[in-house]
Design a protein around this motif. Structure first.
Motif, PDB file in Angstrom:
ATOM      1  N   ARG A 589       0.475  -0.834   0.162  1.00  0.00           N
ATOM      2  CA  ARG A 589       0.360   0.170   0.377  1.00  0.00           C
ATOM      3  C   ARG A 589       0.986   1.310  -0.239  1.00  0.00           C
ATOM      4  NH1 ARG A 589      -2.762  -1.619   4.327  1.00  0.00           N
ATOM      5  NH2 ARG A 589      -1.758  -0.102   5.860  1.00  0.00           N
ATOM      6  N   GLU A 590       1.966   0.996   0.883  1.00  0.00           N
ATOM      7  CA  GLU A 590       2.803   2.281   0.802  1.00  0.00           C
ATOM      8  C   GLU A 590       3.821   2.258  -0.590  1.00  0.00           C
ATOM      9  OE1 GLU A 590       5.231   5.943   2.429  1.00  0.00           O
ATOM     10  OE2 GLU A 590       2.624   4.244   2.503  1.00  0.00           O
ATOM     11  N   ALA A 591       4.223   1.618  -1.057  1.00  0.00           N
ATOM     12  CA  ALA A 591       4.980   1.990  -2.213  1.00  0.00           C
ATOM     13  C   ALA A 591       4.231   1.969  -3.424  1.00  0.00           C
ATOM     14  CB  ALA A 591       5.282   0.399  -2.682  1.00  0.00           C
ATOM     15  N   CYS A 592       2.616   2.022  -3.441  1.00  0.00           N
ATOM     16  CA  CYS A 592       1.935   2.260  -4.123  1.00  0.00           C
ATOM     17  C   CYS A 592       1.265   3.609  -4.059  1.00  0.00           C
ATOM     18  CB  CYS A 592       0.446   1.442  -4.740  1.00  0.00           C
ATOM     19  SG  CYS A 592       0.878  -0.116  -4.767  1.00  0.00           S
ATOM     20  N   ARG A 593       1.332   4.530  -3.211  1.00  0.00           N
ATOM     21  CA  ARG A 593       1.130   5.243  -2.376  1.00  0.00           C
ATOM     22  C   ARG A 593       1.867   6.353  -2.895  1.00  0.00           C
ATOM     23  NH1 ARG A 593       1.966   9.216   0.531  1.00  0.00           N
ATOM     24  NH2 ARG A 593       3.356   7.897   1.597  1.00  0.00           N
ATOM     25  N   GLN A 594       3.551   6.163  -2.821  1.00  0.00           N
ATOM     26  CA  GLN A 594       4.363   6.560  -2.848  1.00  0.00           C
ATOM     27  C   GLN A 594       4.937   7.552  -4.429  1.00  0.00           C
ATOM     28  OE1 GLN A 594       6.240   8.607  -0.501  1.00  0.00           O
ATOM     29  NE2 GLN A 594       6.406   9.827  -2.409  1.00  0.00           N
ATOM     30  N   VAL A 608       7.010   0.565  -9.451  1.00  0.00           N
ATOM     31  CA  VAL A 608       7.919   0.387  -8.447  1.00  0.00           C
ATOM     32  C   VAL A 608       7.998  -1.785  -7.652  1.00  0.00           C
ATOM     33  CG1 VAL A 608       6.096   0.611  -7.438  1.00  0.00           C
ATOM     34  CG2 VAL A 608       8.042   0.661  -5.852  1.00  0.00           C
ATOM     35  N   ALA A 609       9.458  -1.999  -7.428  1.00  0.00           N
ATOM     36  CA  ALA A 609       9.008  -3.480  -7.403  1.00  0.00           C
ATOM     37  C   ALA A 609       8.489  -3.921  -6.377  1.00  0.00           C
ATOM     38  CB  ALA A 609      10.239  -3.643  -7.601  1.00  0.00           C
ATOM     39  N   VAL A 610       8.208  -4.344  -5.741  1.00  0.00           N
ATOM     40  CA  VAL A 610       7.645  -4.928  -4.215  1.00  0.00           C
ATOM     41  C   VAL A 610       7.677  -6.856  -3.979  1.00  0.00           C
ATOM     42  CG1 VAL A 610       6.218  -4.972  -2.309  1.00  0.00           C
ATOM     43  CG2 VAL A 610       6.744  -2.705  -4.054  1.00  0.00           C
ATOM     44  N   ASN A 611       9.106  -6.649  -3.251  1.00  0.00           N
ATOM     45  CA  ASN A 611       8.828  -8.134  -2.763  1.00  0.00           C
ATOM     46  C   ASN A 611       7.516  -9.112  -1.638  1.00  0.00           C
ATOM     47  OD1 ASN A 611      11.734  -9.384  -3.180  1.00  0.00           O
ATOM     48  ND2 ASN A 611      11.750  -7.224  -1.996  1.00  0.00           N
ATOM     49  N   LYS A 632      -7.621   2.387  -5.424  1.00  0.00           N
ATOM     50  CA  LYS A 632      -7.519   3.133  -3.853  1.00  0.00           C
ATOM     51  C   LYS A 632      -6.569   4.262  -4.662  1.00  0.00           C
ATOM     52  CE  LYS A 632      -9.945   0.568  -0.840  1.00  0.00           C
ATOM     53  NZ  LYS A 632      -9.955  -0.057   0.035  1.00  0.00           N
ATOM     54  N   THR A 633      -5.238   3.593  -4.647  1.00  0.00           N
ATOM     55  CA  THR A 633      -4.121   4.800  -4.398  1.00  0.00           C
ATOM     56  C   THR A 633      -4.127   5.776  -6.237  1.00  0.00           C
ATOM     57  OG1 THR A 633      -2.639   2.702  -5.295  1.00  0.00           O
ATOM     58  CG2 THR A 633      -2.131   2.857  -3.414  1.00  0.00           C
ATOM     59  N   GLY A 634      -5.118   4.572  -7.483  1.00  0.00           N
ATOM     60  CA  GLY A 634      -4.815   4.975  -8.915  1.00  0.00           C
ATOM     61  C   GLY A 634      -3.314   5.555  -9.244  1.00  0.00           C
ATOM     62  N   LEU A 635      -2.886   4.572  -8.955  1.00  0.00           N
ATOM     63  CA  LEU A 635      -1.202   3.542  -9.415  1.00  0.00           C
ATOM     64  C   LEU A 635      -1.298   2.868 -10.876  1.00  0.00           C
ATOM     65  CD1 LEU A 635       1.416   4.056  -9.366  1.00  0.00           C
ATOM     66  CD2 LEU A 635       1.362   1.854  -8.080  1.00  0.00           C
ATOM     67  N   ALA A 636      -1.103   3.575 -11.476  1.00  0.00           N
ATOM     68  CA  ALA A 636      -1.420   2.217 -13.200  1.00  0.00           C
ATOM     69  C   ALA A 636      -0.755   1.005 -13.195  1.00  0.00           C
ATOM     70  CB  ALA A 636      -0.772   2.561 -14.160  1.00  0.00           C
ATOM     71  N   PRO A 637      -1.275  -0.593 -13.567  1.00  0.00           N
ATOM     72  CA  PRO A 637      -1.288  -1.869 -12.749  1.00  0.00           C
ATOM     73  C   PRO A 637       0.688  -1.785 -13.141  1.00  0.00           C
ATOM     74  CG  PRO A 637      -3.262  -1.228 -13.942  1.00  0.00           C
ATOM     75  CD  PRO A 637      -3.016   0.245 -14.257  1.00  0.00           C
ATOM     76  N   HIS A 638       0.344  -1.446 -14.801  1.00  0.00           N
ATOM     77  CA  HIS A 638       1.733  -1.389 -15.861  1.00  0.00           C
ATOM     78  C   HIS A 638       3.259  -1.060 -14.224  1.00  0.00           C
ATOM     79  CE1 HIS A 638       1.363   2.722 -17.350  1.00  0.00           C
ATOM     80  NE2 HIS A 638       2.632   2.910 -17.544  1.00  0.00           N
ATOM     81  N   LEU A 639       2.716  -0.536 -13.753  1.00  0.00           N
ATOM     82  CA  LEU A 639       4.013   0.916 -13.034  1.00  0.00           C
ATOM     83  C   LEU A 639       4.029  -0.148 -11.306  1.00  0.00           C
ATOM     84  CD1 LEU A 639       3.120   4.323 -13.615  1.00  0.00           C
ATOM     85  CD2 LEU A 639       4.926   3.018 -14.245  1.00  0.00           C
ATOM     86  N   LEU A 640       3.502  -1.136 -10.826  1.00  0.00           N
ATOM     87  CA  LEU A 640       3.772  -2.043 -10.208  1.00  0.00           C
ATOM     88  C   LEU A 640       4.009  -3.319 -10.370  1.00  0.00           C
ATOM     89  CD1 LEU A 640       3.864  -3.019  -7.073  1.00  0.00           C
ATOM     90  CD2 LEU A 640       0.902  -3.689  -7.673  1.00  0.00           C
ATOM     91  N   GLU A 665      -3.248 -10.527 -16.374  1.00  0.00           N
ATOM     92  CA  GLU A 665      -4.499 -10.245 -17.851  1.00  0.00           C
ATOM     93  C   GLU A 665      -4.369  -8.563 -16.562  1.00  0.00           C
ATOM     94  OE1 GLU A 665      -7.228 -12.989 -16.620  1.00  0.00           O
ATOM     95  OE2 GLU A 665      -6.150 -14.496 -18.156  1.00  0.00           O
ATOM     96  N   MET A 666      -3.872  -8.084 -15.756  1.00  0.00           N
ATOM     97  CA  MET A 666      -4.707  -6.452 -14.291  1.00  0.00           C
ATOM     98  C   MET A 666      -3.696  -5.930 -14.682  1.00  0.00           C
ATOM     99  SD  MET A 666      -4.752  -6.375 -10.225  1.00  0.00           S
ATOM    100  CE  MET A 666      -5.390  -8.024 -10.489  1.00  0.00           C
ATOM    101  N   GLY A 667      -2.662  -5.956 -15.946  1.00  0.00           N
ATOM    102  CA  GLY A 667      -1.910  -5.711 -16.066  1.00  0.00           C
ATOM    103  C   GLY A 667      -0.022  -5.509 -15.728  1.00  0.00           C
ATOM    104  N   VAL A 668       0.406  -6.067 -14.454  1.00  0.00           N
ATOM    105  CA  VAL A 668       1.094  -6.125 -12.682  1.00  0.00           C
ATOM    106  C   VAL A 668       2.173  -5.984 -13.678  1.00  0.00           C
ATOM    107  CG1 VAL A 668       1.312  -7.006 -11.098  1.00  0.00           C
ATOM    108  CG2 VAL A 668      -0.315  -5.583 -11.059  1.00  0.00           C
TER     109      VAL A 668
END
Length: 782
Positions: A589-594, A608-611, A632-640, A665-668
């Motif tokens: 949640r924090e990585a996506c928000r930031q 942003v990569a998250v383990n 909720k955070t508004g982050l595009a899926p390809h940016l996670l 399929e979600m884009g992650v």
């Protein structure tokens, strides 16, 4: 004497008692010159009442004289039966007050006799002084009194006769009414038993005979012996008195028989008779006959019901016997089941070893025995290495068979006096008793490790499994089962940390580490609440261009006492305690928000990569959680970008592929982290919808000096490119490593050579200063 005879004759001819009294008084008063007279008769047990008076002056108080007399001369005469003369009546101590008031001067009281009994008292009195009566006068007075007694007795007899006649008439009337309305036949008859057949005479029978028998009482009274003709021929012999002579002495006879109605049918009657002697061979029989046909029918029905009931009882008895046998069988089976339950309550159903309950009890007994005999014990806590992988990949059936084989080898590897138990899952406990030297414990531990490590052939599979073992000693390491298990468990984890397939004795240092680990877990539970966790960011750099193509969010813990802690210091505790779930969710949640906040601030948009921990990835609803988080955070899926280890993706590979495809399929973006340290197969790897491989730092550290590490890195890069994947090297710390990776055509690097992990504020400045690959290029790279 002629006068006496005249008196007797005159009195005896008069039948009226009152007239007899008046005549007798008149004669007596004339003969002795008395002025007054009275007759006292009994009025109760101890009193007399004067009822008849003569010669009283006008105005005399007759009412007071008629009251009961309890004392006085009359009472004295009544009690003694002797006459008495009182010359000075006023001074007589028992004087009757009404007589004194009358002016009586002297008096004479004579008993009125009936045979030898006294019926009353005849009294004479003088209102003037006179001489006492002569003997001749006394004799005459006594005769007159006796005649009064005879008349009194005659009057009572006549009264009793009259009352008796009235009573008899009343009884006869009542008896007639009873007999008329009685539902039974009441009768009285004289029975003559002098002949062979009793003869009936003088039959008196009630009116109900006609309604019951259908014959008139006049006919039966005129022909009493017809009675025998009305009795059923089969019943007649048993009811005649000549066949039952014993009842003549007993005086009563109860008979049940059938009688013929005037209409021709027979019906049942009950005849109750009382017999009274009435002369030689004659008896007066008084009886009552009741129609008991309905009762007989009811009895027959009752007998039928009783017979049916007896049949039912017999059936029920048989059923009960069968039920009893069944109950006994059930009790036996229950006892067997109880024995089995008792056995199961203490024995592990899969391996046949002692379970936790029995093992704890055996340990307590062994400790108590060792304490009494000053002996030592050893507790071996065993955990199979990577058993879960076999269980998950080949199924629980194979896993259970493997546990059974392990249990058998453990039995073979210890002494008969030792106890083996299954603690849970793939954990076992071995209790060694009467230990003399620690070296003997080490020898047994080594033998068990060797035995368990031998290959297993199960259902066509050749399996290999090793064990990690922790050892605690009594009394050195503890004096209770709980202490010994806890210490051995701690040592077992130390064995796993030491590379598995070995044993470790518990040491005080291990105890300190265990306590420190517990403290760390408690602190970690409060770290989120206290906002002690933080994310640091490290860039991922394109080897060819030097552009930032992404960044990795790295977790840090600002511990209030221990300072800055890296994941290796606490992630193990988080995974064991389950805290990895809330911590991992916070990191995501924090990585996506930031990342979204940097974009809003105008900084370049890079992934942003998250383990992701194994527990996080295997949770149900992961796809929904990540989708909701991105929304909720508004982050595009390809940016996670999610980074998973080889162990995670190889666990339940088919289910993993489905989850990975859902994320794609979600884009992650998806990467395999620490690649090369696990056991990924090329066949599976090409099936995974991943974007990149990250080479573990352990191969990068000696890349420029170790040909083997260089060969591994070359192979990983080549395999990744052959599968169309980007390859990122982790832990790049110098220019030589970067140059070598460039030679090997590695796509990107991450490490301190370009930038150490930075806090969000510092990393935002780095983003602003450094050139970044465009988001469109990153999107195209997918």
């Amino acid at each position: 004497m002629n006068l006496l005879a005249q008196v007797i004759e005159a009195l005896s001819l008069e039948m009226d008692f009152e007239k007899v009294c008046r005549r007798a008084t008149q004669i007596a008063m004339e003969m002795i010159g008395a002025d007054v007279s009275a007759l006292a008769l009994p009025a109760g047990a101890d009193t007399l009442t004067y009822q008849y008076f003569w010669g009283l002056p006008e105005g005399a108080d007759v009412e007071s004289m008629s009251r009961p007399v309890g004392l006085g001369a009359a009472r004295h005469v009544f009690g003694s039966g002797q006459p008495i003369h009182v010359p000075d009546y006023p001074n007589y101590q028992y004087a009757f007050p009404p007589f004194v008031k009358l002016g009586l001067d002297s008096g004479l009281a004579v008993p009125v006799m009936i045979g030898e009994d006294i019926a009353g008292v005849f009294s004479l009195g003088w209102l003037r002084p006179v001489a006492p009566p002569t003997e001749e006068q006394m004799a005459l007075i006594e005769v007159i009194a006796r005649q009064v007694g005879i008349a009194y007795h005659r009057m009572n007899l006549m009264r009793e006769v009259s009352d008796s006649q009235v009573h008899t008439a009343a009884l006869n009337e009542r008896m007639s009414r009873v007999m008329a309305v009685s539902p039974a036949i009441i009768y009285s008859v004289t029975v003559d038993v002098s002949g062979p057949q009793p003869c009936l005479r003088n039959l008196l029978v009630g009116d109900s005979v006609e309604s019951i028998l259908g014959y008139s009482k006049e006919m039966l009274s005129a022909q009493p012996n017809v009675w025998y003709q009305l009795v059923h021929p089969e019943d007649l012999p048993q009811i005649t008195l000549s066949n039952n002579l014993h009842v003549l002495a007993e005086g009563y006879f109860n008979r049940v028989y059938r009688m013929r109605h005037s209409a021709g049918h027979y019906f049942w009657v009950q005849d109750n008779i009382r017999l009274f002697p009435a002369g030689k061979n004659q008896y007066e029989a008084v009886g009552l006959i009741m129609d008991i046909t309905e009762r007989k029918a009811a009895e027959a029905e009752l007998r039928q019901h009783r017979d049916h009931l007896e049949e039912l009882v017999a059936e029920q008895t048989e059923d009960l016997r069968s039920a009893k046998n069944a109950a006994e069988q059930a009790m036996w089976e229950a006892k067997q089941a109880e024995e089995k339950l008792r056995h199961l309550a203490h024995i592990d159903g899969l391996t046949g070893l002692a379970n936790r309950v029995l093992m704890t009890d055996r340990m307590r007994q062994a400790i108590a025995y060792a304490e009494r005999h000053n002996q030592k014990l050893a507790l071996l806590f065993i955990d199979l290495d990577r058993f879960k992988n076999i269980n998950d990949s080949l199924g629980h059936s194979i896993g259970d068979r493997l546990l059974q084989e392990v249990a058998a080898r453990l039995r073979d590897g210890v002494r008969q006096a030792d106890t083996i138990g299954r603690q849970s899952g793939d954990e076992f406990i071995v209790l060694l008793s009467a230990i003399e030297q620690v070296e003997a414990v080490a020898s047994i531990a080594e033998n068990l490790i060797t035995a368990i490590a031998q290959p297993y052939a199960i259902d066509g599979h050749e399996l290999a499994v090793t064990l990690s073992m922790g050892i605690s000693l009594y009394p050195t390491d503890g004096a209770s089962p709980e202490d010994l298990i806890k210490k051995a468990d701690t040592a077992m984890y130390k064995a796993k940390e030491a590379g598995r397939n070995n044993y470790q004795f518990f040491t005080q240092h291990m105890g300190d580490m265990a306590r420190d680990r517990l403290t760390l877990e408690n602190d970690l539970r409060r770290a989120l609440e206290r906002r002690e966790l933080a994310l640091y960011y490290q860039p991922q750099v394109d080897v060819a261009t030097g552009d930032f193509i992404g960044m990795e969010a790295l977790l840090r813990w600002r511990h209030p006492e221990r300072g800055m802690l890296l994941p290796r210091d606490f992630i193990g505790v988080a995974e064991e305690s389950g805290l990895i779930i809330p911590i991992g969710n916070w990191v995501l949640r924090e990585a996506c928000r930031q990342n979204r906040a940097w974009q809003a601030a105008g900084l370049p948009a890079i992934p942003v990569a998250v383990n992701i921990s194994p527990l996080q990835f295997r949770r149900l609803g992961l796809l929904q959680e990540i989708g909701s988080l991105l929304e909720k955070t508004g982050l595009a899926p390809h940016l996670l970008s999610l980074e998973l280890t080889e162990g995670v993706v190889m666990h339940h590979a088919e289910a993993t592929i489905a989850s990975l495809r859902g994320l794609k399929e979600m884009g992650v973006r998806l990467s395999i982290d620490d690649f090369g340290t696990g056991y990924s197969g090329l066949g599976y790897l090409k099936s995974f919808p991943i974007d990149a491989l990250k080479i573990d730092q352990t191969f990068i550290d000696d890349l420029t000096d170790d040909a083997s590490d260089a060969a591994i890195v070359r192979a990983i890069i080549g395999m990744g490119h052959s599968l169309g994947l980007k390859v990122i090297a982790e832990g790049v710390s110098n220019e030589r490593q970067l140059a070598r990776l460039r030679e090997l055509r590695c796509d990107a690097v991450q490490g301190n050579h370009h930038s150490p992990p930075l806090e969000a504020d510092a990393f935002s400045q780095l983003l602003a200063q450094h050139r970044c690959a465009s988001a469109s290029l990153n999107a195209a790279a997918r």
